[in-house]
Design a protein around this motif. Structure first.
Motif, mmCIF file in Angstrom:
data_model
loop_
_atom_site.group_PDB
_atom_site.id
_atom_site.type_symbol
_atom_site.label_atom_id
_atom_site.label_comp_id
_atom_site.label_asym_id
_atom_site.label_seq_id
_atom_site.Cartn_x
_atom_site.Cartn_y
_atom_site.Cartn_z
ATOM 1 N N TYR A 19 2.117 10.626 1.888
ATOM 2 C CA TYR A 19 1.770 10.165 0.541
ATOM 3 C C TYR A 19 2.970 9.450 -0.096
ATOM 4 O O TYR A 19 4.099 9.915 -0.031
ATOM 5 C CB TYR A 19 1.346 11.333 -0.341
ATOM 6 C CG TYR A 19 1.203 10.938 -1.792
ATOM 7 C CD1 TYR A 19 0.252 9.998 -2.183
ATOM 8 C CD2 TYR A 19 2.051 11.478 -2.767
ATOM 9 C CE1 TYR A 19 0.141 9.614 -3.504
ATOM 10 C CE2 TYR A 19 1.936 11.097 -4.098
ATOM 11 C CZ TYR A 19 0.990 10.161 -4.462
ATOM 12 O OH TYR A 19 0.882 9.775 -5.778
ATOM 13 N N ARG A 50 2.242 5.243 -5.931
ATOM 14 C CA ARG A 50 2.216 3.805 -6.201
ATOM 15 C C ARG A 50 2.085 3.546 -7.691
ATOM 16 O O ARG A 50 1.316 4.238 -8.376
ATOM 17 C CB ARG A 50 1.045 3.126 -5.450
ATOM 18 C CG ARG A 50 0.982 3.379 -3.972
ATOM 19 C CD ARG A 50 2.309 3.122 -3.249
ATOM 20 N NE ARG A 50 2.718 1.743 -3.243
ATOM 21 C CZ ARG A 50 3.965 1.312 -3.506
ATOM 22 N NH1 ARG A 50 4.912 2.161 -3.811
ATOM 23 N NH2 ARG A 50 4.261 0.037 -3.472
ATOM 24 N N ASP A 94 -8.197 7.680 8.930
ATOM 25 C CA ASP A 94 -6.895 7.653 8.249
ATOM 26 C C ASP A 94 -6.699 9.002 7.566
ATOM 27 O O ASP A 94 -7.653 9.552 7.002
ATOM 28 C CB ASP A 94 -6.848 6.578 7.162
ATOM 29 C CG ASP A 94 -6.968 5.164 7.694
ATOM 30 O OD1 ASP A 94 -7.115 4.994 8.915
ATOM 31 O OD2 ASP A 94 -6.926 4.226 6.871
ATOM 32 N N ILE A 95 -5.451 9.489 7.609
ATOM 33 C CA ILE A 95 -5.092 10.756 6.963
ATOM 34 C C ILE A 95 -3.850 10.526 6.105
ATOM 35 O O ILE A 95 -2.921 9.839 6.529
ATOM 36 C CB ILE A 95 -4.733 11.834 8.031
ATOM 37 C CG1 ILE A 95 -5.926 12.153 8.945
ATOM 38 C CG2 ILE A 95 -4.159 13.090 7.390
ATOM 39 C CD1 ILE A 95 -6.945 13.083 8.351
ATOM 40 N N VAL A 102 0.826 -1.214 0.000
ATOM 41 C CA VAL A 102 0.000 0.000 0.000
ATOM 42 C C VAL A 102 0.858 1.262 0.000
ATOM 43 O O VAL A 102 0.501 2.261 -0.608
ATOM 44 C CB VAL A 102 -1.014 -0.015 1.167
ATOM 45 C CG1 VAL A 102 -0.344 0.116 2.520
ATOM 46 C CG2 VAL A 102 -2.065 1.066 0.988
ATOM 47 N N ARG A 103 2.022 1.180 0.647
ATOM 48 C CA ARG A 103 3.002 2.269 0.568
ATOM 49 C C ARG A 103 4.356 1.673 0.247
ATOM 50 O O ARG A 103 4.578 0.483 0.428
ATOM 51 C CB ARG A 103 3.065 3.040 1.898
ATOM 52 C CG ARG A 103 1.837 3.907 2.126
ATOM 53 C CD ARG A 103 1.930 4.690 3.418
ATOM 54 N NE ARG A 103 1.740 3.870 4.575
ATOM 55 C CZ ARG A 103 0.548 3.522 5.085
ATOM 56 N NH1 ARG A 103 -0.562 3.945 4.521
ATOM 57 N NH2 ARG A 103 0.462 2.762 6.153
ATOM 58 N N ILE A 132 -4.523 -0.637 -4.179
ATOM 59 C CA ILE A 132 -5.204 -1.867 -3.777
ATOM 60 C C ILE A 132 -6.197 -2.409 -4.821
ATOM 61 O O ILE A 132 -6.174 -3.590 -5.138
ATOM 62 C CB ILE A 132 -5.853 -1.696 -2.380
ATOM 63 C CG1 ILE A 132 -4.734 -1.573 -1.330
ATOM 64 C CG2 ILE A 132 -6.765 -2.877 -2.039
ATOM 65 C CD1 ILE A 132 -5.225 -1.330 0.080
ATOM 66 N N TYR A 168 -4.802 7.725 -5.333
ATOM 67 C CA TYR A 168 -3.498 7.358 -4.757
ATOM 68 C C TYR A 168 -3.365 5.870 -4.501
ATOM 69 O O TYR A 168 -2.291 5.383 -4.159
ATOM 70 C CB TYR A 168 -3.310 8.091 -3.412
ATOM 71 C CG TYR A 168 -4.487 7.901 -2.484
ATOM 72 C CD1 TYR A 168 -4.625 6.742 -1.730
ATOM 73 C CD2 TYR A 168 -5.510 8.854 -2.417
ATOM 74 C CE1 TYR A 168 -5.729 6.537 -0.930
ATOM 75 C CE2 TYR A 168 -6.621 8.654 -1.624
ATOM 76 C CZ TYR A 168 -6.720 7.494 -0.888
ATOM 77 O OH TYR A 168 -7.819 7.281 -0.117
ATOM 78 N N THR A 210 -12.745 -1.578 7.029
ATOM 79 C CA THR A 210 -12.773 -0.126 7.124
ATOM 80 C C THR A 210 -14.037 0.397 6.467
ATOM 81 O O THR A 210 -14.419 -0.091 5.395
ATOM 82 C CB THR A 210 -11.557 0.458 6.370
ATOM 83 O OG1 THR A 210 -10.357 -0.089 6.869
ATOM 84 C CG2 THR A 210 -11.505 1.956 6.509
HETATM 85 N N1 SAH Z 1 -9.879 0.552 1.754
HETATM 86 C C1 SAH Z 1 -9.398 1.271 2.864
HETATM 87 C C2 SAH Z 1 -7.940 1.601 2.747
HETATM 88 C C3 SAH Z 1 -6.940 0.569 2.971
HETATM 89 S S1 SAH Z 1 -5.330 1.238 2.806
HETATM 90 C C4 SAH Z 1 -10.062 2.630 2.883
HETATM 91 O O1 SAH Z 1 -10.559 3.097 1.889
HETATM 92 O O2 SAH Z 1 -10.007 3.250 3.923
HETATM 93 C C5 SAH Z 1 -5.127 1.962 4.383
HETATM 94 C C6 SAH Z 1 -4.724 3.406 4.347
HETATM 95 O O3 SAH Z 1 -3.487 3.557 3.687
HETATM 96 C C7 SAH Z 1 -5.654 4.324 3.580
HETATM 97 O O4 SAH Z 1 -6.765 4.671 4.313
HETATM 98 C C8 SAH Z 1 -4.767 5.502 3.287
HETATM 99 O O5 SAH Z 1 -4.818 6.462 4.326
HETATM 100 C C9 SAH Z 1 -3.381 4.884 3.227
HETATM 101 N N2 SAH Z 1 -2.871 4.872 1.845
HETATM 102 C C10 SAH Z 1 -3.370 4.228 0.776
HETATM 103 N N3 SAH Z 1 -2.637 4.491 -0.319
HETATM 104 C C11 SAH Z 1 -1.654 5.332 0.070
HETATM 105 C C12 SAH Z 1 -0.582 5.967 -0.603
HETATM 106 N N4 SAH Z 1 -0.380 5.816 -1.911
HETATM 107 N N5 SAH Z 1 0.248 6.764 0.119
HETATM 108 C C13 SAH Z 1 0.062 6.932 1.443
HETATM 109 N N6 SAH Z 1 -0.942 6.371 2.135
HETATM 110 C C14 SAH Z 1 -1.788 5.573 1.453
#
Ligand code: SAH
Length: 427
Positions: A311, A314, A278-279, A37-38, A143, A140, A211
């Motif tokens: 951020y 990806r 989440d932020i 995810v990151r 997933i 961003y 979530t």
């Molecule tokens: N489906 C869940 C998210 C799962 S990912 C939702 O929509 O809440 C968990 C968290 O990772 C996300 O809520 C987001 O804050 C963070 N995230 C996702 N992609 C990211 C990225 N490219 N960069 C930084 N944080 C990210």
């Protein structure tokens, strides 16, 4: 979700005669559940794969599978980079776990043994995947590309898993989906309905879910949380940013005003609700003033918990293609710490107000000579007792608080609300 999916395949491996081993080097089969995810998560997976590769060199008969979001549609590049991987288990294909195992081990299905004596689960609280994939395209987020479109697991299958977990010592289940509040929309049911059905499982004392997506959290779900006694008043509702322009570029599909009204409604329908969010800080083009709007939103909404991430562009996502990653790393870090600073003040105040109240705590285990567990609002609470309380719900009076946890004192005598068949927890 990876933990939940790994447990399911572990159960299945056990059913065909497998046994968990504590050291990687001793394993005949290794299945790594990966997260990308990151960028930092992806690096962790990479390092772990290097370790697995080394172990396999010592033990060439080891079979290695890679599961989770690192598995792309096209595995050629992964196979080149990690030639020791024998199988890729794509999170897009819903091959039943049993078939995955039969395939992975080249088993003849006849060898399957009865899983009825599967081992007790180690943890009081167990995650359970209830839906796979995601139909949204937050700009961003990688997933959906890796996990595919949204599809709900059949309630019968989920309930069978919940019952089995209960019989094996779990006291709490956490129902998981990328957008869990959309559960069932593709198969004619709802999350509220599933929560009601899961509440019927006697051994399970508590149910959580995450979530949730803001635009999908509807009135009936609020009612379900408010009225089903086993469902905890605790919702994870990612807002991601407190600025409308940033939210638009993230393609979140709501404005801050919608979000705040939703929170107001949830708080009026569900008494004593705790909320986490989440932020993402430092999203492409995020101006200082826009970031400050996020801080202001945190002050207005007053979340119990905030998960904050910098951020991270990806591969394959719209934001990575369309916009430069233009907030410098140092500035992202500063914004992250700023969110943490503001939030720790808010959480400290919220937790401080719990002091003096008595909370029902589901005891999870022992750490440094103290028992710990969680309140219905998901707050970690530490207290002392000579008794073995693992797996019980006990009343504890909160006597102290920090931004991260509470301390307390067991209310004596432990009343008859205790749940039988407490699992033993290794501390
Ligand atoms: N489906 C869940 C998210 C799962 S990912 C939702 O929509 O809440 C968990 C968290 O990772 C996300 O809520 C987001 O804050 C963070 N995230 C996702 N992609 C990211 C990225 N490219 N960069 C930084 N944080 C990210």
């Amino acid at each position: 979700m990876n933990t939940a999916d790994a447990r399911r395949i572990g159960d299945e491996l056990e059913a065909v005669g497998g046994m968990a081993v504590p050291h990687l080097e001793d394993a005949d089969i290794v299945i790594l559940y990966s997260c990308v995810v990151r960028h930092a998560a992806q690096e962790t997976v990479h390092n772990e794969l290097i370790r697995v590769g080394q172990a396999k060199r010592q033990r060439p008969s080891m079979r290695v599978a890679l599961a989770g979001c690192m598995v792309e549609d096209d595995t050629v590049e992964l196979a080149r980079r990690y030639p020791f991987i024998d199988r890729f288990l794509s999170p897009k294909t819903d091959l039943p776990v049993r078939d995955q195992v039969v395939d992975l081990l080249d088993l003849d299905e006849r060898y399957r043994v009865d899983p009825s004596d599967a081992e007790r689960v180690g943890l009081v609280s167990q995650p359970v995947t209830i839906s796979q994939g995601c139909n949204r395209r937050c700009t961003y987020c990688v997933i959906p590309f890796r996990r595919g479109d949204e599809r709900s697991r059949h309630p019968r299958e989920i309930l069978r898993e919940v019952r089995s977990l209960g019989q094996r010592g779990a006291k709490e289940v956490v129902l998981l989906g990328q957008i869990v509040d959309r559960y069932g929309k593709d198969i004619g049911t709802t999350l509220g309905q599933l929560l009601a059905e899961a509440s019927e499982v006697d051994e399970i004392a508590r149910i959580r879910f995450l979530t949730s997506y803001p635009v999908d959290f509807d009135g009936p779900l609020m009612e379900a949380v408010a009225t089903l006694p086993k469902v905890c008043e605790d919702v994870n509702l990612p807002v991601q940013a407190g600025d409308d322009a940033v939210l638009r570029r993230m393609a979140r599909g709501y404005k801050t005003m919608f979000y705040e009204r939703l929170v107001d409604e949830m708080r009026s329908v569900i008494p004593r609700l705790s909320l986490s969010t989440d932020i993402i800080v430092g999203f492409c083009g995020e101006l200082e003033a826009q970031f400050e709007n996020t801080l202001a939103l945190l002050e207005r909404v007053r979340f119990d918990v905030v998960h904050v991430a910098m951020y991270s562009p990806r591969p394959g996502t719209a934001s990575a293609r369309l916009w430069p990653d233009d907030v410098p790393q140092e500035e992202k870090k500063r914004r992250l710490h700023e969110v943490e600073r503001v939030q720790s003040g808010i959480a400290g105040e919220i937790n401080g107000r719990v002091v003096g109240t008595t909370q029902d705590v589901l005891v999870e285990g022992q750490r440094k000579g103290k028992w710990f567990g969680r309140t219905r609002n998901n707050k970690l609470l530490f207290f002392s007792s000579d008794r073995d309380l693992a797996g019980l719900v006990v009343p504890v009076e909160a006597t102290g608080a920090s931004s991260w946890s509470l301390q307390g004192q067991l209310v004596d005598p432990v009343p008859t609300r205790i749940i039988p068949h407490a699992p033993r927890i290794a501390s």
